[in-house]
Design a protein around this motif. Structure first.
Motif, PDB file in Angstrom:
ATOM      1  N   GLY A 178       0.790  -1.226   0.000  1.00  0.00           N
ATOM      2  CA  GLY A 178       0.000   0.000   0.000  1.00  0.00           C
ATOM      3  C   GLY A 178       0.816   1.266   0.000  1.00  0.00           C
ATOM      4  N   HIS A 196      -1.137  -2.613   6.294  1.00  0.00           N
ATOM      5  CA  HIS A 196      -1.966  -1.444   6.010  1.00  0.00           C
ATOM      6  C   HIS A 196      -3.347  -1.896   5.527  1.00  0.00           C
ATOM      7  CE1 HIS A 196       1.153   1.731   6.147  1.00  0.00           C
ATOM      8  NE2 HIS A 196       1.967   0.800   5.681  1.00  0.00           N
ATOM      9  N   ARG A 214      -6.204  -1.130   3.121  1.00  0.00           N
ATOM     10  CA  ARG A 214      -6.135  -0.385   1.872  1.00  0.00           C
ATOM     11  C   ARG A 214      -7.463  -0.435   1.138  1.00  0.00           C
ATOM     12  NH1 ARG A 214      -2.593  -3.819  -1.103  1.00  0.00           N
ATOM     13  NH2 ARG A 214      -2.498  -5.245   0.662  1.00  0.00           N
TER      14      ARG A 214
END
Length: 827
Positions: A566, A640, A642
């Motif tokens: 990401g 992350h 995303r």
């Protein structure tokens, strides 16, 4: 009508003598300098000691530099030249002379012709070009990104049992130095969905998810299961389609020109398919680059490979162009600049094009560096296939491909008699043009004024130009017998190989010196300089893919990391220079770059290495200790969350609704458009209102600049005019409105409802099926209760309206699942 073309026609045909002499020094001395001396020097010259408004008109440099209001003259651009506007008293504040009437029309036409033809000015500048201080190349060579990647041993870590790949040691060591630890592994169902969406852009089926979770739970050592799953995804054509789109973002792929002359590129789809096939076959990245920059200069073992090489060079032809530019030299310089900028940003994440007008303000690139590269592209002929018409002053042919068995040729054939008629019409137009030019020259020789015939001559010239352009556009797609030809966009070496002229301030009319073709001085690589016979693109490609080039492998490794995590190790994916961000893990970036080179530049091998790591499989759950020390998660203490790309959102809807057509679209919808102007299609309805009507994958949707399909436009599709390594991610009301009211989404929800209801005889069963299709998991108790409350409330409303319909209600519920954040995000 194109205003520039009108001006050209007026200047050429309403003043024959002026047009014939506009590029001569004699014309300046006879028609231009006397007017300047008589009407302008009194207030704008060194001799008078006056430069009102900061404007000096007694030198070439003064004219081009201009005064407080900007350049007085822009060579090739009469409409942008303030001097001409001042002479015509178009603006009272700029009127010259300030007292009395405007200058005679014949005088202003002379100036217009002179400016349009390049503003030839033999006067020695009273403000000579200043010497530039040298660019600090030595300091540049010490900057991290201009030094070749080094070998780094795996750092020591305290948690000996956590790492699975070399990269894990780098991530863990930095976490431990900051007093942090990695997050636990993601749940197997979450991890599988992440893998599928990252590698193929499609979610796993409920059956695939259940099988994987069951196997994962039963095994103590799961590395083999994970590796076999990843290997299967890498072999899938769906991986190639997903990762080809990543490169198309960088290559600014589009099927129309955009800008003020948005003409279609009906053969651009061949380059799209080339990229998909290259990813599928795991073409080594260095070879992938060489083919796109210099495929036409490579040997080929057969006609099929020759066609592939030619199509690959479409990379250089895709850019947006100033098709209405009148000055041919300016157009060529701008085209080379766009290609240079794309190559250097896409492959080595460098902004060398910023040195066109001056030495780079922040990077170790001089104007000599820029023009050394520009000469390579100025020695290249670009084929993009648009013809002259009211929106286009710069037509181009296409490259003819070798004919191959089962080759797709979507352009239409012509009847042989039609071909003969078109050629006869073209010859007739050429004869008319020759006769008109002879008439003008004769009148000039005899000293006759034919300006009163200007409108007739102008109209005739425009008719000849546009009619002939349309004929050329038809004939370029067929052979002598009218058979449709296989064609592509691309490049080849120009007939004239040249060194670029370094231009003062980047101005076409201000050449300073020729610069030998070559490569920026900050890079120390032993690569042959371009020779006198070829453009130098092959040498450029070899220079870019040299194993010791400090940037190429780093940049692509960072791009791959960015798509899997990401965010890149270098967050400014297209800028590895001084003004870009520094890498969060420089030793890791070097390690990945070197691994890629050692593994024959294999993209799939690099992807495999990363997704099999322990770092990749971390959960994304919030942790207070990690957030307080590293709120941006640059140390990678968790995965992350995303939002999915626009294409993945759309393709996932099609996949879970059971409607996805995984076949490759033959050609492109753009090939089926009539005419070449996107703008005019809007008036004659040749441009479909819905560019998203296909059920195929999003990579096969038309990419028409300024007219993207709604779902791509709304969910932050890459701007197809620019090199895009990082897409924007926005959250705006129009996205919600599209998911709630968009007919395309409603149709997918209806199909999803039908699929979930199939074979299920109770609400709990089809509710569970809908969740499994959308999220790869069953609903929890709270979600079941919310769903039941929705159905009860909706049934009550429907009953009061006498419209009770279980399928319709469930369709609305399925649409709410498609509009949910969980569907649009990968955990």
């Amino acid at each position: 009508m194109n205003l520039h073309l009108f001006i050209l026609g007026a200047a050429v045909f309403m003043s024959s003598a002026r047009a014939a002499m506009g590029t001569d020094t004699a014309f300046f001395e006879g028609k231009i300098r006397p007017v300047l001396v008589k009407h302008c020097y009194e207030c704008h010259s060194a001799e008078s000691g006056k430069t009102k408004g900061g404007l000096s008109l007694d030198s070439k440099q003064g004219l081009l530099t201009g005064g407080d209001s900007g350049p007085a003259v822009v060579p090739g651009e009469p409409t942008k030249s303030l001097l001409l506007a001042a002479m015509r008293h178009e603006d009272p504040d700029l009127a010259m002379p300030p007292k009395g009437p405007a200058l005679a029309t014949a005088v202003t036409i002379d100036f217009e012709t002179w400016i349009r033809e390049g503003a030839v000015d033999p006067r020695i500048s009273s403000a000579p070009i200043q010497e530039r201080p040298p660019v600090d190349v030595a300091a540049g060579k010490k900057f991290w990104s201009y030094q070749k990647p080094q070998k780094h041993p795996n750092p020591e870590v305290q948690n000996k049992g956590w790492a699975r790949r070399d990269l894990d040691h780098h991530i863990l060591a930095k976490l431990e130095r900051e007093g942090l630890s990695p997050s636990p592994d993601a749940a197997p169902g979450v991890l599988l969905r992440r893998l599928y969406l990252d590698l193929t852009g499609l979610p796993p089926t409920p059956e695939e998810s259940q099988t994987f979770v069951k196997a994962w739970t039963a095994l103590e050592t799961r590395e083999g299961l994970l590796a076999s799953t990843v290997d299967g995804l890498l072999k899938s054509p769906r991986f190639a389609e997903r990762w080809a789109r990543h490169w198309l973002d960088v290559a600014r792929f589009a099927e129309s020109n955009g800008r003020e002359s948005n003409l279609v590129f009906p053969h651009a789809w061949r380059y799209r398919d080339y990229v998909v096939d290259a990813i599928q076959s795991d073409k080594p990245y260095d070879r992938f680059i060489v083919e796109q920059i210099a495929g036409d200069l490579l040997p080929a073992k057969n006609e099929s490979e020759r066609a592939e090489h030619l199509i690959a060079t479409g990379f250089l032809a895709m850019g947006a162009k100033g098709l209405n530019e009148m000055n041919k030299a300016q157009f060529a310089a701008d085209l080379a600049d766009e290609q240079l900028d794309t190559v250097t940003r896409a492959i080595i994440a460098s902004s060398i094009a910023c040195a066109r007008c001056h030495d780079h303000k922040s990077e170790p690139f001089s104007m000599e560096d820029y023009y050394a590269l520009a000469g390579i592209f100025q020695s290249t002929q670009t084929h993009y296939g648009t013809w002259i018409d009211s929106e286009n002053n710069n037509g181009s042919s296409l490259i003819r491909l070798p004919k191959l068995p089962a080759q797709l040729i979507p352009n239409k054939p012509l009847n042989p008699s039609k071909v003969r008629q078109l050629r006869a019409d073209r010859n007739k137009l050429d004869a008319e043009q020759t006769a008109q030019e002879a008439y003008i020259k004769k009148a000039q020789k005899e000293g006759r004024d034919i300006s009163h015939e200007g409108f007739r001559l102008l109209s005739n010239a425009i008719r000849i130009l546009w009619t002939r352009g349309g004929i050329d556009g038809q004939l370029m797609t067929v052979d002598d017998e009218g058979n449709a030809l296989p064609l592509c966009m691309g490049v080849e070496d120009a007939a004239h190989i040249q060194e670029a002229q370094l231009l003062n301030r980047g101005e076409i009319a201000q050449p300073v010196k020729a610069v030998p073709r070559g490569f920026p001085a900050v890079f120390d690589l032993s690569v042959s300089a371009p020779g006198p016979v070829q453009s130098g693109r092959l040498e450029l490609a070899k220079w870019l893919t040299h194993p010791e080039h400090p940037l190429t492998a780093r940049v692509i490794a960072n791009r791959v990391w960015r798509h899997l995590f990401g965010v890149g190790l270098v967050r400014t994916a297209d800028n590895f220079g001084y003004s870009g961000e520094r890498p969060s893990h420089p030793e890791l970036l070097d390690t990945l770059a070197q691994q890629m080179i050692q593994q024959d530049w294999s993209l799939k091998a690099l992807v495999r290495e990363i997704v099999l790591s322990r770092s990749y499989r971390q959960a994304s759950d919030y942790r207070k200790d990690g957030f307080e020390k590293d709120p941006d998660n640059r140390l990678l203490w968790r995965a992350h969350k995303r939002r999915l790309d626009a294409e993945v959102i759309r393709d996932s809807m099609l996949a879970i609704s059971g409607e996805l057509d995984v076949s490759r679209r033959p050609g492109s919808l753009v090939t089926e458009f009539t005419g070449q102007s996107v703008s005019l299609m809007g008036f004659n309805t040749a441009l479909p209102a819905d560019l998203d009507g296909s059920l195929r994958r999003s990579i096969y949707l038309p990419v028409v600049r300024d007219h993207l399909p709604d779902v791509l436009e709304l969910f932050d599709f890459a701007e197809p005019t620019l090199v895009t390594g990082n897409r924007d991610v926005t959250n705006v009301p129009l996205q919600a409105l599209y998911l709630l009211n968009g007919p395309w989404v409603q149709q997918r929800a209806a199909a999803l409802a039908k699929r979930a209801l199939r074979g299920k005889n109770n609400p709990e069963a089809y509710l569970k099926r809908a969740f499994e299709l959308c999220f790869n998991r069953a609903p929890d108790q709270a979600e079941k209760e919310l769903a039941n409350a929705f159905f009860q409330a909706a049934r009550g409303i429907s009953a009061s309206e006498h419209k009770s319909d279980e399928y319709r209600l469930f369709t609305l519920f399925c649409q709410s699942l498609l509009a949910s954040a969980e569907f649009r995000y990968v955990d």
